[in-house]
Design a protein around this motif. Sequence first.
Motif, PDB file in Angstrom:
ATOM      1  N   GLU A  73      -0.935  -5.919   8.702  1.00  0.00           N
ATOM      2  CA  GLU A  73      -1.784  -5.585   9.841  1.00  0.00           C
ATOM      3  C   GLU A  73      -3.264  -5.700   9.476  1.00  0.00           C
ATOM      4  O   GLU A  73      -4.056  -6.288  10.220  1.00  0.00           O
ATOM      5  N   LEU A  74      -3.636  -5.156   8.332  1.00  0.00           N
ATOM      6  CA  LEU A  74      -5.039  -5.221   7.903  1.00  0.00           C
ATOM      7  C   LEU A  74      -5.485  -6.660   7.664  1.00  0.00           C
ATOM      8  O   LEU A  74      -6.620  -7.020   7.980  1.00  0.00           O
ATOM      9  N   GLN A  75      -4.600  -7.450   7.116  1.00  0.00           N
ATOM     10  CA  GLN A  75      -4.941  -8.852   6.870  1.00  0.00           C
ATOM     11  C   GLN A  75      -5.256  -9.568   8.177  1.00  0.00           C
ATOM     12  O   GLN A  75      -6.229 -10.307   8.272  1.00  0.00           O
ATOM     13  N   PHE A  76      -4.453  -9.336   9.184  1.00  0.00           N
ATOM     14  CA  PHE A  76      -4.697  -9.981  10.480  1.00  0.00           C
ATOM     15  C   PHE A  76      -5.900  -9.371  11.190  1.00  0.00           C
ATOM     16  O   PHE A  76      -6.673 -10.082  11.818  1.00  0.00           O
ATOM     17  N   ARG A  77      -6.053  -8.073  11.088  1.00  0.00           N
ATOM     18  CA  ARG A  77      -7.165  -7.396  11.750  1.00  0.00           C
ATOM     19  C   ARG A  77      -8.502  -7.837  11.154  1.00  0.00           C
ATOM     20  O   ARG A  77      -9.461  -8.078  11.871  1.00  0.00           O
ATOM     21  N   ASN A  78      -8.549  -7.944   9.823  1.00  0.00           N
ATOM     22  CA  ASN A  78      -9.791  -8.325   9.146  1.00  0.00           C
ATOM     23  C   ASN A  78     -10.017  -9.830   9.128  1.00  0.00           C
ATOM     24  O   ASN A  78     -11.124 -10.287   8.854  1.00  0.00           O
ATOM     25  N   GLY A  79      -8.969 -10.583   9.371  1.00  0.00           N
ATOM     26  CA  GLY A  79      -9.095 -12.034   9.384  1.00  0.00           C
ATOM     27  C   GLY A  79      -9.245 -12.663   8.017  1.00  0.00           C
ATOM     28  O   GLY A  79      -9.548 -13.845   7.902  1.00  0.00           O
ATOM     29  N   SER A  80      -9.032 -11.871   6.977  1.00  0.00           N
ATOM     30  CA  SER A  80      -9.122 -12.432   5.630  1.00  0.00           C
ATOM     31  C   SER A  80      -7.891 -12.040   4.824  1.00  0.00           C
ATOM     32  O   SER A  80      -7.385 -10.922   4.960  1.00  0.00           O
ATOM     33  N   PRO A  81      -7.414 -12.953   4.004  1.00  0.00           N
ATOM     34  CA  PRO A  81      -6.199 -12.670   3.230  1.00  0.00           C
ATOM     35  C   PRO A  81      -6.476 -11.713   2.070  1.00  0.00           C
ATOM     36  O   PRO A  81      -7.618 -11.547   1.640  1.00  0.00           O
ATOM     37  N   HIS A  82      -5.410 -11.095   1.595  1.00  0.00           N
ATOM     38  CA  HIS A  82      -5.500 -10.298   0.379  1.00  0.00           C
ATOM     39  C   HIS A  82      -5.646 -11.275  -0.784  1.00  0.00           C
ATOM     40  O   HIS A  82      -5.073 -12.362  -0.755  1.00  0.00           O
ATOM     41  N   ASP A  83      -6.391 -10.892  -1.796  1.00  0.00           N
ATOM     42  CA  ASP A  83      -6.446 -11.779  -2.954  1.00  0.00           C
ATOM     43  C   ASP A  83      -5.127 -11.677  -3.712  1.00  0.00           C
ATOM     44  O   ASP A  83      -4.318 -10.779  -3.473  1.00  0.00           O
ATOM     45  N   SER A  84      -4.890 -12.614  -4.602  1.00  0.00           N
ATOM     46  CA  SER A  84      -3.587 -12.681  -5.274  1.00  0.00           C
ATOM     47  C   SER A  84      -3.303 -11.424  -6.096  1.00  0.00           C
ATOM     48  O   SER A  84      -2.156 -10.997  -6.191  1.00  0.00           O
ATOM     49  N   ALA A  85      -4.330 -10.822  -6.679  1.00  0.00           N
ATOM     50  CA  ALA A  85      -4.121  -9.591  -7.452  1.00  0.00           C
ATOM     51  C   ALA A  85      -3.663  -8.456  -6.545  1.00  0.00           C
ATOM     52  O   ALA A  85      -2.771  -7.670  -6.911  1.00  0.00           O
ATOM     53  N   GLU A  86      -4.276  -8.353  -5.361  1.00  0.00           N
ATOM     54  CA  GLU A  86      -3.874  -7.316  -4.396  1.00  0.00           C
ATOM     55  C   GLU A  86      -2.426  -7.510  -3.959  1.00  0.00           C
ATOM     56  O   GLU A  86      -1.653  -6.557  -3.896  1.00  0.00           O
ATOM     57  N   LEU A  87      -2.078  -8.749  -3.655  1.00  0.00           N
ATOM     58  CA  LEU A  87      -0.717  -9.053  -3.213  1.00  0.00           C
ATOM     59  C   LEU A  87       0.285  -8.761  -4.328  1.00  0.00           C
ATOM     60  O   LEU A  87       1.348  -8.191  -4.075  1.00  0.00           O
ATOM     61  N   ARG A  88      -0.067  -9.111  -5.558  1.00  0.00           N
ATOM     62  CA  ARG A  88       0.819  -8.820  -6.694  1.00  0.00           C
ATOM     63  C   ARG A  88       1.012  -7.314  -6.860  1.00  0.00           C
ATOM     64  O   ARG A  88       2.120  -6.854  -7.137  1.00  0.00           O
ATOM     65  N   GLU A  89      -0.048  -6.549  -6.663  1.00  0.00           N
ATOM     66  CA  GLU A  89       0.042  -5.097  -6.779  1.00  0.00           C
ATOM     67  C   GLU A  89       0.976  -4.520  -5.708  1.00  0.00           C
ATOM     68  O   GLU A  89       1.812  -3.660  -5.999  1.00  0.00           O
ATOM     69  N   ILE A  90       0.833  -4.992  -4.489  1.00  0.00           N
ATOM     70  CA  ILE A  90       1.707  -4.533  -3.401  1.00  0.00           C
ATOM     71  C   ILE A  90       3.160  -4.857  -3.737  1.00  0.00           C
ATOM     72  O   ILE A  90       4.048  -4.012  -3.606  1.00  0.00           O
ATOM     73  N   LYS A  91       3.408  -6.083  -4.195  1.00  0.00           N
ATOM     74  CA  LYS A  91       4.771  -6.490  -4.553  1.00  0.00           C
ATOM     75  C   LYS A  91       5.311  -5.664  -5.718  1.00  0.00           C
ATOM     76  O   LYS A  91       6.465  -5.237  -5.704  1.00  0.00           O
ATOM     77  N   THR A  92       4.487  -5.434  -6.726  1.00  0.00           N
ATOM     78  CA  THR A  92       4.926  -4.695  -7.906  1.00  0.00           C
ATOM     79  C   THR A  92       5.322  -3.267  -7.551  1.00  0.00           C
ATOM     80  O   THR A  92       6.398  -2.799  -7.944  1.00  0.00           O
ATOM     81  N   VAL A  93       4.486  -2.586  -6.800  1.00  0.00           N
ATOM     82  CA  VAL A  93       4.783  -1.205  -6.405  1.00  0.00           C
ATOM     83  C   VAL A  93       6.061  -1.168  -5.566  1.00  0.00           C
ATOM     84  O   VAL A  93       6.934  -0.313  -5.775  1.00  0.00           O
ATOM     85  N   THR A  94       6.175  -2.103  -4.644  1.00  0.00           N
ATOM     86  CA  THR A  94       7.356  -2.141  -3.786  1.00  0.00           C
ATOM     87  C   THR A  94       8.616  -2.414  -4.594  1.00  0.00           C
ATOM     88  O   THR A  94       9.630  -1.720  -4.448  1.00  0.00           O
ATOM     89  N   ARG A  95       8.559  -3.411  -5.468  1.00  0.00           N
ATOM     90  CA  ARG A  95       9.744  -3.743  -6.280  1.00  0.00           C
ATOM     91  C   ARG A  95      10.124  -2.596  -7.204  1.00  0.00           C
ATOM     92  O   ARG A  95      11.318  -2.327  -7.389  1.00  0.00           O
ATOM     93  N   MET A  96       9.140  -1.945  -7.789  1.00  0.00           N
ATOM     94  CA  MET A  96       9.447  -0.811  -8.670  1.00  0.00           C
ATOM     95  C   MET A  96      10.144   0.302  -7.897  1.00  0.00           C
ATOM     96  O   MET A  96      11.097   0.912  -8.396  1.00  0.00           O
TER      97      MET A  96
END
Length: 118
Positions: free
Chosen positions: A43-66
């Motif tokens: 939602e934030l990515q679409f609202r702000n119109g800018s993508p998450h950087d790769s480090a941010e995306l990796r962090e989201i994935k890591t926390v979720t997978r853990m």
Amino acid sequence: DRCEWILDCIVSKKEGNIYFSDDAMDDLKRLSVVVGSCITAVELQFRNGSPHDSAELREIKTVTRMTFDEVKRVHFERISSGTCPPRAAMLFIELNEAFMRIADLCWNIMTVQGRKTL
């Protein structure tokens, strides 16, 4: 459709008089929180119109997978100890898979959207 799958599982649980332990319910709450954070990130990515950087995306994935790995591990312990009856185990696994699929879809959206804006 995955949200409907979760709703169908909840209805099946209620209609089948299937009970989850307090620990299992806490695990499902943890999954809902971590998946909710994935949805919020999209939602934030679409609202702000800018993508998450790769480090941010990796962090989201890591926390979720853990979180998913930990929930899977403790669920296996409940099954192995006999604490979790077979019907409840199968329903819990279906709910877990539905939450995981929603997280996967969020990651895919963020990745594709990030590529489009580059």
